[in-house]
Write an enzyme that holds these catalytic residues in place. Structure first.
Site, short mmCIF file in Angstrom:
data_model
loop_
_atom_site.label_atom_id
_atom_site.label_comp_id
_atom_site.label_asym_id
_atom_site.label_seq_id
_atom_site.Cartn_x
_atom_site.Cartn_y
_atom_site.Cartn_z
CB CYS A 156 -0.92 0.02 1.21
SG CYS A 156 -2.29 -1.09 1.00
N1 CO8 Z 1 -20.75 -9.44 6.03
C1 CO8 Z 1 -21.30 -9.66 7.25
N2 CO8 Z 1 -20.58 -9.91 8.35
C2 CO8 Z 1 -19.25 -9.96 8.23
C3 CO8 Z 1 -18.60 -9.75 6.99
C4 CO8 Z 1 -19.42 -9.50 5.86
N3 CO8 Z 1 -18.89 -9.27 4.64
N4 CO8 Z 1 -17.27 -9.86 7.16
C5 CO8 Z 1 -17.08 -10.12 8.47
N5 CO8 Z 1 -18.26 -10.21 9.12
C6 CO8 Z 1 -18.49 -10.49 10.52
C7 CO8 Z 1 -17.28 -11.18 11.15
O1 CO8 Z 1 -17.32 -12.58 10.93
C8 CO8 Z 1 -17.43 -10.81 12.61
O2 CO8 Z 1 -18.40 -11.64 13.20
P1 CO8 Z 1 -18.19 -12.14 14.73
O3 CO8 Z 1 -18.20 -10.88 15.54
O4 CO8 Z 1 -19.37 -13.02 14.94
O5 CO8 Z 1 -16.87 -12.83 14.75
C9 CO8 Z 1 -18.03 -9.40 12.55
O6 CO8 Z 1 -18.62 -9.28 11.25
C10 CO8 Z 1 -16.97 -8.33 12.74
O7 CO8 Z 1 -15.86 -8.62 11.84
P2 CO8 Z 1 -14.49 -7.86 11.92
O8 CO8 Z 1 -14.05 -7.79 13.33
O9 CO8 Z 1 -13.57 -8.46 10.91
O10 CO8 Z 1 -14.96 -6.43 11.39
P3 CO8 Z 1 -14.24 -5.05 11.51
O11 CO8 Z 1 -15.17 -4.10 12.13
O12 CO8 Z 1 -12.86 -5.16 12.06
O13 CO8 Z 1 -14.10 -4.61 9.98
C11 CO8 Z 1 -12.33 -4.45 8.32
C12 CO8 Z 1 -13.32 -5.37 9.07
C13 CO8 Z 1 -13.15 -3.50 7.45
C14 CO8 Z 1 -11.46 -5.32 7.43
C15 CO8 Z 1 -11.49 -3.63 9.31
O14 CO8 Z 1 -10.92 -4.50 10.27
C16 CO8 Z 1 -10.37 -2.86 8.64
O15 CO8 Z 1 -10.58 -2.01 7.82
N6 CO8 Z 1 -9.13 -3.12 9.05
C17 CO8 Z 1 -7.97 -2.45 8.51
C18 CO8 Z 1 -7.71 -3.03 7.19
C19 CO8 Z 1 -6.59 -2.38 6.47
O16 CO8 Z 1 -6.37 -1.21 6.49
N7 CO8 Z 1 -5.90 -3.19 5.76
C20 CO8 Z 1 -4.89 -2.73 4.94
C21 CO8 Z 1 -4.87 -3.69 3.84
S1 CO8 Z 1 -4.46 -2.97 2.37
C22 CO8 Z 1 -2.79 -3.26 2.06
O17 CO8 Z 1 -1.97 -3.27 2.89
C23 CO8 Z 1 -2.45 -3.54 0.67
C24 CO8 Z 1 -2.17 -4.99 0.54
C25 CO8 Z 1 -1.89 -5.31 -0.89
C26 CO8 Z 1 -3.09 -5.16 -1.79
C27 CO8 Z 1 -3.89 -6.39 -1.86
C28 CO8 Z 1 -4.86 -6.33 -3.00
C29 CO8 Z 1 -5.81 -7.52 -3.02
#
Ligand code: CO8
Length: 373
Positions: A156
């Site tokens: 990123c």
């Molecule tokens: N629909 C419904 N429910 C869902 C879904 C969905 N799609 N996905 C997860 N849930 C559920 C989970 O199972 C969980 O349920 P439970 O509580 O029962 O376990 C609940 O919802 C909460 O899940 P999370 O805790 O995972 O949810 P968050 O509130 O943490 O949100 C995010 C998830 C949006 C991913 C958040 O954690 C986030 O944004 N984190 C930071 C991510 C980030 O910045 N990453 C950087 C990556 S980018 C990068 O570095 C580039 C890499 C190279 C590029 C790759 C290209 C492919």
């Protein structure tokens, strides 16, 4: 030492859009297929059923409303769940080079320059479509640029690290100008079959032209200072690579050959890292929060950006001070902060200061302090 400046920007945006509702409908149909195919194992308690995704969750968790992709037909086919991209002959432009051409051409046009004015091309992206020859050299050749070109990958933060590399070469005098181009085909390394991440990414290509400030012909931004930092983490990882076929079972359809992340940990660990990085960079350069007219942040998550904006400015950012584009583009890896900069910088006044900051896998953080000339 010469003063580097960003003199042009370009954004190639694919024509196909996937809304959250379309994405979720395809994912849920895929989950039904998966659960039917594995009904016996699920009934026997040997496999967990695949749960549904939801548009409401996606919007609340990320702020994303839609994403642009090179191909939506494959992604939305519940039996495929990945983009289909046409195989190309070795002697026709590759997929990344084709995207790059449009973004670079826009950047050159904005700066009023031609290929003859460019000394180097840095293709900085999260993934490159082949090992060699470098995609950057192909872009250089297609544009008719003399000099040299090379590929970079810092996930990123590829774009900001690329800007620092180019700016340093211009400062030292080894080149007069460079195109830093970021073709991000995130749809091809995203795991669309995993509801935890299937909504996160989109495709795009950005480019910036960096020149000596004295060569600028129009609107430009002085690169006052850059800072890059890395800290190893496995919380965002992709195991695909050239050693794949040397390892047993690695040619199979494996989850770890696509994007994987522990989103919660990333969220918690990256926020303090980025806030401190920006605060230290600004303090060392004598830039106070009140001096900052704009923050162009990495575009991964709206809550993350709200938090960083508040931390950096010491108050909630006012409308337009910290523009987000993630609602339209989703996370486009290294290109996100550059899209925000390209779309929301032209109204700044001479002397105004702004800051680009990227963060992500590695972990990697890159910041660029700019002044509108
Ligand atoms: N629909 C419904 N429910 C869902 C879904 C969905 N799609 N996905 C997860 N849930 C559920 C989970 O199972 C969980 O349920 P439970 O509580 O029962 O376990 C609940 O919802 C909460 O899940 P999370 O805790 O995972 O949810 P968050 O509130 O943490 O949100 C995010 C998830 C949006 C991913 C958040 O954690 C986030 O944004 N984190 C930071 C991510 C980030 O910045 N990453 C950087 C990556 S980018 C990068 O570095 C580039 C890499 C190279 C590029 C790759 C290209 C492919």
């Amino acid at each position: 030492m010469h003063q580097p400046a960003i003199t042009g920007t370009g954004v190639f945006t694919p024509s196909q859009i996937i809304t959250n509702d379309e994405l979720v409908a395809a994912f849920n149909a895929h989950a039904d297929l998966y659960n039917a195919e594995n009904a016996e194992k699920i009934a026997a308690g040997l496999l967990e059923p695949k749960p549904y995704s939801s548009s409401e969750f996606i919007h609340a968790a990320s702020g994303i409303e839609q994403r642009y992709v090179l191909d939506k037909t494959g992604v939305l086919d519940p039996e495929v769940m990945h983009p289909w991209l046409r195989e190309r002959d070795d002697d026709e432009p590759g997929q990344m080079a084709e995207m790059a051409l449009e973004a670079c051409t826009q950047a050159l046009e904005m700066a009023g320059k031609t290929a003859g004015d460019v000394d180097a091309v840095l293709c900085a992206a999260s993934n490159h479509e082949r090992a060699y020859p470098a995609v950057a050299i192909e872009i250089q050749d297609l544009l008719g640029i003399q000099g040299f070109a090379f590929d970079m990958n810092v996930a990123c933060s590829s774009a900001t690290f690329g800007i620092q590399a180019a700016a340093d070469m211009i400062r030292s005098g080894s080149i007069r100008s460079a195109l830093v181009v970021n073709p991000e085909i995130c749809s091809a390394h995203l795991e669309w079959r995993d509801r935890d991440c299937h909504f996160i990414f989109g495709d795009v290509c950005t480019a910036v032209l960096i020149e000596r400030a004295e060569d600028a012909k129009g609107l430009h931004f002085l690169i006052k200072s850059t800072r890059c930092a890395t800290q190893f983490s496995n919380n965002i990882r992709n195991n695909n690579g050239f050693l794949r076929r040397t390892r047993k079972d690695h040619m199979e359809d494996r989850r770890d050959m696509q994007f994987m992340q522990n989103g919660r940990k990333v969220f918690k660990e990256v926020l303090p890292l980025v806030s401190k990085h920006i605060a230290d960079h600004m303090a060392d350069e004598g830039v106070a929060a009140t001096d900052l007219k704009r923050l162009w942040l990495h575009q991964a998550n709206k809550t993350m950006n709200d938090y960083i904006g508040k931390k950096v400015l010491g108050r909630d950012p006012a409308d337009g001070e910290q523009p987000n584009i993630l609602q339209d583009y989703a996370n486009t890896s290294s290109a996100g902060s550059i899209i925000a900069f390209a779309k929301y910088s032209k109204d700044l006044q001479p002397g105004d200061t702004g800051l680009i900051c990227s963060f992500g896998a590695g972990y990697s953080v890159g910041s660029v302090i700019l002044e509108r000339a």
